[in-house]
Design an enzyme around this catalytic site. Structure first.
Site, PDB file in Angstrom:
ATOM      1  N   HIS A  28       0.838  -1.213   0.000  1.00  0.00           N
ATOM      2  CA  HIS A  28       0.000   0.000   0.000  1.00  0.00           C
ATOM      3  C   HIS A  28       0.868   1.256   0.000  1.00  0.00           C
ATOM      4  O   HIS A  28       0.661   2.161  -0.833  1.00  0.00           O
ATOM      5  CB  HIS A  28      -0.906  -0.019   1.240  1.00  0.00           C
ATOM      6  CG  HIS A  28      -1.799   1.171   1.359  1.00  0.00           C
ATOM      7  ND1 HIS A  28      -3.097   1.168   0.922  1.00  0.00           N
ATOM      8  CD2 HIS A  28      -1.574   2.415   1.875  1.00  0.00           C
ATOM      9  CE1 HIS A  28      -3.643   2.349   1.142  1.00  0.00           C
ATOM     10  NE2 HIS A  28      -2.735   3.128   1.730  1.00  0.00           N
ATOM     11  N   GLU A  29       1.813   1.314   0.913  1.00  0.00           N
ATOM     12  CA  GLU A  29       2.636   2.518   1.023  1.00  0.00           C
ATOM     13  C   GLU A  29       3.581   2.659  -0.169  1.00  0.00           C
ATOM     14  O   GLU A  29       3.886   3.785  -0.602  1.00  0.00           O
ATOM     15  CB  GLU A  29       3.433   2.503   2.335  1.00  0.00           C
ATOM     16  CG  GLU A  29       2.569   2.480   3.591  1.00  0.00           C
ATOM     17  CD  GLU A  29       1.590   3.646   3.669  1.00  0.00           C
ATOM     18  OE1 GLU A  29       1.850   4.690   3.032  1.00  0.00           O
ATOM     19  OE2 GLU A  29       0.562   3.513   4.364  1.00  0.00           O
ATOM     20  N   HIS A  32       1.792   4.502  -2.857  1.00  0.00           N
ATOM     21  CA  HIS A  32       1.859   5.957  -2.651  1.00  0.00           C
ATOM     22  C   HIS A  32       3.237   6.488  -3.054  1.00  0.00           C
ATOM     23  O   HIS A  32       3.341   7.499  -3.769  1.00  0.00           O
ATOM     24  CB  HIS A  32       1.626   6.290  -1.170  1.00  0.00           C
ATOM     25  CG  HIS A  32       0.216   6.093  -0.704  1.00  0.00           C
ATOM     26  ND1 HIS A  32      -0.871   6.538  -1.403  1.00  0.00           N
ATOM     27  CD2 HIS A  32      -0.274   5.520   0.432  1.00  0.00           C
ATOM     28  CE1 HIS A  32      -1.983   6.237  -0.741  1.00  0.00           C
ATOM     29  NE2 HIS A  32      -1.643   5.613   0.376  1.00  0.00           N
TER      30      HIS A  32
END
Length: 447
Positions: A28-29, A32
């Site tokens: 997820h990170e 980003h």
């Protein structure tokens, strides 16, 4: 391959939970981070976990990569951010407001499209991870061949089994075998079979039709276990076969299903065959809200086992497109089921106890790891979809909340005021914390 010795060991359960969550958070990170980098936004910190830093290094781009002591999440802190929730650092932004190059490299000075893409990338990467895992499992394990063909017989307490690997099933007890892809016809075929320990199979073997004896096609076999279920708590294991209920012999999984559903929650005494040994187990079914094909829910009594065929079906490798399509379909089913479940909980149609918190997720992680690598990896994909979906909820402090702010900016031509953002972010954090506490309460107090 079993990943942990047994479900119930606290250390192993926590380890499985941390491993699953760390993989999902990292993906997820990283979504980003990498989309932000591609969009020209500089990342100051990439962190797995919160709190005291255990390990850190700074790369050539000036991004600090770290692992922190509390492995219950993570964050990317971009240039201009005041905190992990991407609140604006007024002092830092004031330093670069007259430098277009440095301003453009901050999260709050980047164009709207760059900020939107960067924020949306986290959930998108979660969904992509789920799709890839589901597709990889399909490619690795294959899909059952049609016509249904015997791959390998499972150990069962049935004698005089004449089925062999490679037998293509043409019919059973004089009833022609339909295509397994025709689900209605296949189910009707199974329901027409008598509940007997040995049936007569017509099979195609080495180019000729032969008739042999074989076990009931869907015996009361434990093919998989539901975490936190009555069966798992009683010590049942994959490969077990239930041979009797309350002293009455059974030969079909539907007999077990009918006894559980019709017992209205009464405790069942089960005789279990396990690799030649006979065990006695007692378990009390619990009520479970199950999603239906029409989008609704039905409440049934369950002990938490799923059955399987009397044999491992022969498989064939699907094409890449078929596997990816299957991964997309499975991911969408999870999203659709989660949204439907949330809606039914809000309206009171099903119990709010269906919402699990960190303890419940940790227990499920350990349980799935105890059933093998494939089950655990599959669970990671399911949880990754859930995390991606949760982050898209339009709650300030979550990715979905930021996307709502950007949508407002696109329509109004300017972002919400700093004061409004601070109020909304405080509300969002309070909402998230309240939800977490509610879910934790479910873990502790729901039956």
């Amino acid at each position: 391959m079993t990943l942990i010795p047994q479900f119930g060991g606290l250390i192993w359960t926590v380890a499985a939970f941390i491993l699953a969550l760390s993989v999902i958070v990292a993906i997820h990170e990283y979504g980003h981070y990498i989309v932000g980098r591609w969009s020209g936004i500089h990342a100051d910190v990439f962190s797995i976990g919160f709190g005291p830093v255990l390990f850190a290094r700074t790369d050539k781009r000036g991004t600090r990569w770290q692992i922190a002591a509390l492995p219950f999440g993570g964050y990317v802190k971009f240039a201009g951010d005041a905190d992990a929730a991407s609140g604006k650092d007024d002092a830092a932004m004031a330093e670069v407001e007259h430098d277009p190059v440095r301003l453009r490299a901050t999260m709050h000075g980047a164009p709207l499209w760059a900020r939107t893409a960067t924020v949306a990338a986290g959930p998108v990467f979660n969904f992509a991870l789920s799709i890839l895992i589901f597709a990889a499992v399909l490619l690795t394990s294959g899909v059952a061949r049609d016509p249904l063909t015997v791959g390998e017989m499972r150990p069962l307490p049935v004698e005089a089994v004449g089925l062999q690997s490679g037998d293509e099933i043409l019919g059973i007890n004089g009833i022609d075998m339909p295509s397994t892809e025709d689900r209605d016809a296949y189910r009707a075929f199974i329901e027409a079979l008598p509940f007997e320990p040995v049936l007569t199979y017509d099979v195609l073997r080495d180019g000729r039709t032969v008739t042999v004896d074989g076990p009931y096609m869907l015996p009361p076999l434990v093919n998989s276990l539901t975490p936190q279920s009555a069966a798992m708590r009683a010590g049942m294991a994959q490969g077990d076969v239930i041979s009797a209920i309350n002293g009455t012999p059974i030969y079909a999984f539907d007999e077990l299903k009918n006894a559980v559903e019709g017992g209205e929650g009464a405790t069942l005494d089960l005789t279990v065959w396990r690799a030649g040994e006979t065990l006695e187990m007692s378990m009390t079914p619990k009520r479970v809200d199950e999603p239906q094909n029409d989008g609704g829910f039905a409440t049934q009594w369950r002990i938490g086992i799923a059955g399987g065929l009397a044999f491992e079906p022969a498989t064939q490798r699907p094409g890449i497109f078929e596997a990816v399509s299957g991964g997309v379909s499975q991911t969408w089913r999870i999203i659709n089921g989660s949204l439907s479940g949330l809606g039914h909980m809000i309206t009171g149609a099903i119990s709010t106890c269906n919402l699990s918190g960190p303890i419940g997720i940790a227990q499920t992680s350990g349980a799935m790891a105890s059933q093998g690598a494939e089950s655990f990896i599959w669970f990671i994909a399911v949880l990754s979809t859930a995390v991606g979906l949760l982050n898209l909820f339009p709650v300030p402090a979550l990715d979905g909340g930021h996307l709502v702010f950007y949508a407002y900016e696109a329509v109004a031509g300017k972002p919400p005021s700093d004061k409004a953002l601070r109020v909304l972010m405080t509300f969002g954090l309070a909402t998230v914390l309240t939800l977490m506490l509610f879910a934790l309460g479910n873990d502790l107090f729901c039956p």
